[in-house]
Scaffold this motif. Sequence first.
Motif, PDB file in Angstrom:
ATOM      1  N   GLY A  15     -36.799   5.328  84.718  1.00 16.21           N
ATOM      2  CA  GLY A  15     -36.535   6.695  83.581  1.00 16.21           C
ATOM      3  C   GLY A  15     -37.777   6.391  82.768  1.00 16.21           C
ATOM      4  N   ASP A  16     -37.761   7.125  81.403  1.00 14.82           N
ATOM      5  CA  ASP A  16     -38.753   7.774  80.810  1.00 14.82           C
ATOM      6  C   ASP A  16     -38.127   5.890  79.759  1.00 14.82           C
ATOM      7  OD1 ASP A  16     -40.688   8.418  78.884  1.00 14.82           O
ATOM      8  OD2 ASP A  16     -39.643   9.457  78.600  1.00 14.82           O
ATOM      9  N   PHE A  17     -39.924   5.541  79.661  1.00 10.68           N
ATOM     10  CA  PHE A  17     -39.599   4.431  78.765  1.00 10.68           C
ATOM     11  C   PHE A  17     -40.676   4.480  77.314  1.00 10.68           C
ATOM     12  CE2 PHE A  17     -38.281   1.926  81.476  1.00 10.68           C
ATOM     13  CZ  PHE A  17     -37.119   1.242  81.386  1.00 10.68           C
ATOM     14  N   SER A  18     -40.982   6.228  77.069  1.00 11.86           N
ATOM     15  CA  SER A  18     -41.920   6.259  76.172  1.00 11.86           C
ATOM     16  C   SER A  18     -40.921   6.430  74.705  1.00 11.86           C
ATOM     17  CB  SER A  18     -42.496   7.847  75.665  1.00 11.86           C
ATOM     18  OG  SER A  18     -40.496   8.577  76.242  1.00 11.86           O
ATOM     19  N   VAL A  19     -39.901   5.729  75.122  1.00 10.91           N
ATOM     20  CA  VAL A  19     -39.041   5.857  73.703  1.00 10.91           C
ATOM     21  C   VAL A  19     -38.431   4.192  73.970  1.00 10.91           C
ATOM     22  CG1 VAL A  19     -36.753   6.028  72.426  1.00 10.91           C
ATOM     23  CG2 VAL A  19     -37.539   7.702  73.608  1.00 10.91           C
ATOM     24  N   GLU A  20     -39.089   3.221  72.590  1.00 10.08           N
ATOM     25  CA  GLU A  20     -39.181   1.582  72.798  1.00 10.08           C
ATOM     26  C   GLU A  20     -37.869   1.898  72.532  1.00 10.08           C
ATOM     27  OE1 GLU A  20     -40.108  -2.384  70.891  1.00 10.08           O
ATOM     28  OE2 GLU A  20     -40.985  -0.128  70.553  1.00 10.08           O
ATOM     29  N   MET A  21     -36.475   0.967  73.218  1.00 11.43           N
ATOM     30  CA  MET A  21     -35.227   0.883  73.116  1.00 11.43           C
ATOM     31  C   MET A  21     -34.872  -0.730  72.167  1.00 11.43           C
ATOM     32  SD  MET A  21     -33.168   1.876  75.220  1.00 11.43           S
ATOM     33  CE  MET A  21     -32.584   3.665  76.353  1.00 11.43           C
ATOM     34  N   THR A  22     -35.359   0.247  71.049  1.00 10.34           N
ATOM     35  CA  THR A  22     -34.464  -0.872  69.813  1.00 10.34           C
ATOM     36  C   THR A  22     -33.665  -0.672  70.007  1.00 10.34           C
ATOM     37  OG1 THR A  22     -35.440   0.611  68.016  1.00 10.34           O
ATOM     38  CG2 THR A  22     -37.080  -0.750  68.907  1.00 10.34           C
ATOM     39  N   PRO A  23     -32.940  -2.005  68.809  1.00  9.58           N
ATOM     40  CA  PRO A  23     -31.158  -2.166  68.353  1.00  9.58           C
ATOM     41  C   PRO A  23     -30.957  -0.670  67.688  1.00  9.58           C
ATOM     42  CG  PRO A  23     -32.568  -3.869  68.408  1.00  9.58           C
ATOM     43  CD  PRO A  23     -33.517  -3.280  68.661  1.00  9.58           C
ATOM     44  N   GLU A  24     -32.161  -0.238  66.832  1.00  5.70           N
ATOM     45  CA  GLU A  24     -31.870   1.212  65.998  1.00  5.70           C
ATOM     46  C   GLU A  24     -31.643   2.062  66.926  1.00  5.70           C
ATOM     47  OE1 GLU A  24     -34.693   2.957  62.231  1.00  5.70           O
ATOM     48  OE2 GLU A  24     -35.444   1.723  63.391  1.00  5.70           O
ATOM     49  N   VAL A  25     -33.144   2.312  67.994  1.00  3.77           N
ATOM     50  CA  VAL A  25     -32.442   2.772  68.917  1.00  3.77           C
ATOM     51  C   VAL A  25     -30.925   3.633  69.573  1.00  3.77           C
ATOM     52  CG1 VAL A  25     -33.368   4.501  70.827  1.00  3.77           C
ATOM     53  CG2 VAL A  25     -34.989   3.691  69.502  1.00  3.77           C
ATOM     54  N   ILE A  26     -31.140   1.645  69.824  1.00  6.12           N
ATOM     55  CA  ILE A  26     -29.564   1.716  71.147  1.00  6.12           C
ATOM     56  C   ILE A  26     -28.229   2.380  69.881  1.00  6.12           C
ATOM     57  CG2 ILE A  26     -28.060   0.433  72.088  1.00  6.12           C
ATOM     58  CD1 ILE A  26     -31.516  -0.843  72.929  1.00  6.12           C
ATOM     59  N   GLU A  27     -28.452   2.093  68.670  1.00  2.76           N
ATOM     60  CA  GLU A  27     -27.108   1.963  67.627  1.00  2.76           C
ATOM     61  C   GLU A  27     -26.826   3.631  66.946  1.00  2.76           C
ATOM     62  OE1 GLU A  27     -26.545   1.443  62.816  1.00  2.76           O
ATOM     63  OE2 GLU A  27     -28.375   1.275  63.591  1.00  2.76           O
ATOM     64  N   GLU A  28     -28.528   4.061  67.091  1.00  2.00           N
ATOM     65  CA  GLU A  28     -28.440   6.413  66.936  1.00  2.00           C
ATOM     66  C   GLU A  28     -27.270   6.825  68.503  1.00  2.00           C
ATOM     67  OE1 GLU A  28     -30.633   9.661  65.865  1.00  2.00           O
ATOM     68  OE2 GLU A  28     -31.800   7.413  66.239  1.00  2.00           O
ATOM     69  N   THR A  29     -27.780   5.787  69.180  1.00  3.38           N
ATOM     70  CA  THR A  29     -27.462   6.336  70.249  1.00  3.38           C
ATOM     71  C   THR A  29     -25.620   6.335  70.247  1.00  3.38           C
ATOM     72  OG1 THR A  29     -29.360   6.050  71.619  1.00  3.38           O
ATOM     73  CG2 THR A  29     -27.222   6.152  73.266  1.00  3.38           C
ATOM     74  N   TYR A  30     -25.322   5.434  70.375  1.00  6.79           N
ATOM     75  CA  TYR A  30     -23.832   5.004  70.362  1.00  6.79           C
ATOM     76  C   TYR A  30     -23.245   5.607  68.763  1.00  6.79           C
ATOM     77  CZ  TYR A  30     -24.521   2.342  74.335  1.00  6.79           C
ATOM     78  OH  TYR A  30     -24.457   1.457  75.044  1.00  6.79           O
TER      79      TYR A  30
END
Length: 246
Positions: free
Chosen positions: A65-80
């Motif tokens: 997939g696209d890794f232009s967005v870093e999979m940080t805990p903050e990003v993953i928290e926002e996802t859920y």
Amino acid sequence: NIPFDFTEATVGNVQLGSENGSGELLDQFRFCRTDFDHFDFSDHHSYLERNDWVLHEFSGNNATGDFSVEMTPEVIEETYRKAMTSANDVGDTPASREFEYKRFHYNRRKNLSLIRDEYSLDATTKAKKGASVVLNRVMQFTCGYGNRLPRIAALTFLLPLVYGILYVFGGPLETGAGVVWNAEDQLAVIGNGIYYSYISFSTIGYGGIGPIGWGAKLLAASQGMLNGLLFTLLTFTLFKRVLGGS
């Protein structure tokens, strides 16, 4: 199998399906910072349960997939958080509870990352985030953030059993129940120790058995405080389950 990366996309009220009806279509999807506009997860519960309700990475294939967005805990928290909101909007309580669990989990990881890597934070802010991390961990372990009723029920009613076994070891932990090592009837001593533990935990305190060693006194005091904490968590979890549905 073609992977679909919905990073920072919007998924509306659509029906997902596959020609072979395998029920594994979502293996080809990744949701990251995805806006869910009344998307219904209920048709995919079996997939989500199988993969531990993971949305932010592909499952069952080597897609990147696209890794232009870093999979940080903050990003993953926002996802859920966004997934939880969508599940709430369509009345999908089971999915909402699971996404909430994931959100709190990654919230703790986000705060840990900030404490470790964010050097601009002052000592007071780090202390507050550290306290938040500890509370988050306690809530996860005890009741799964209010989403794991069997866990908090088992902890509430079985923890005094562990205390009861400790009391009969003697030494600093000695109580009026006796010491198992030099007792003629060891089963009776163990039973009395367990009885004393549950009486202490429930804060009834009949007075027939009391603490003798300093360690036993500390444990008895801690049981009284744990009673209030655990029964509050149990009540919170029960009400959350009742109000949210099964």
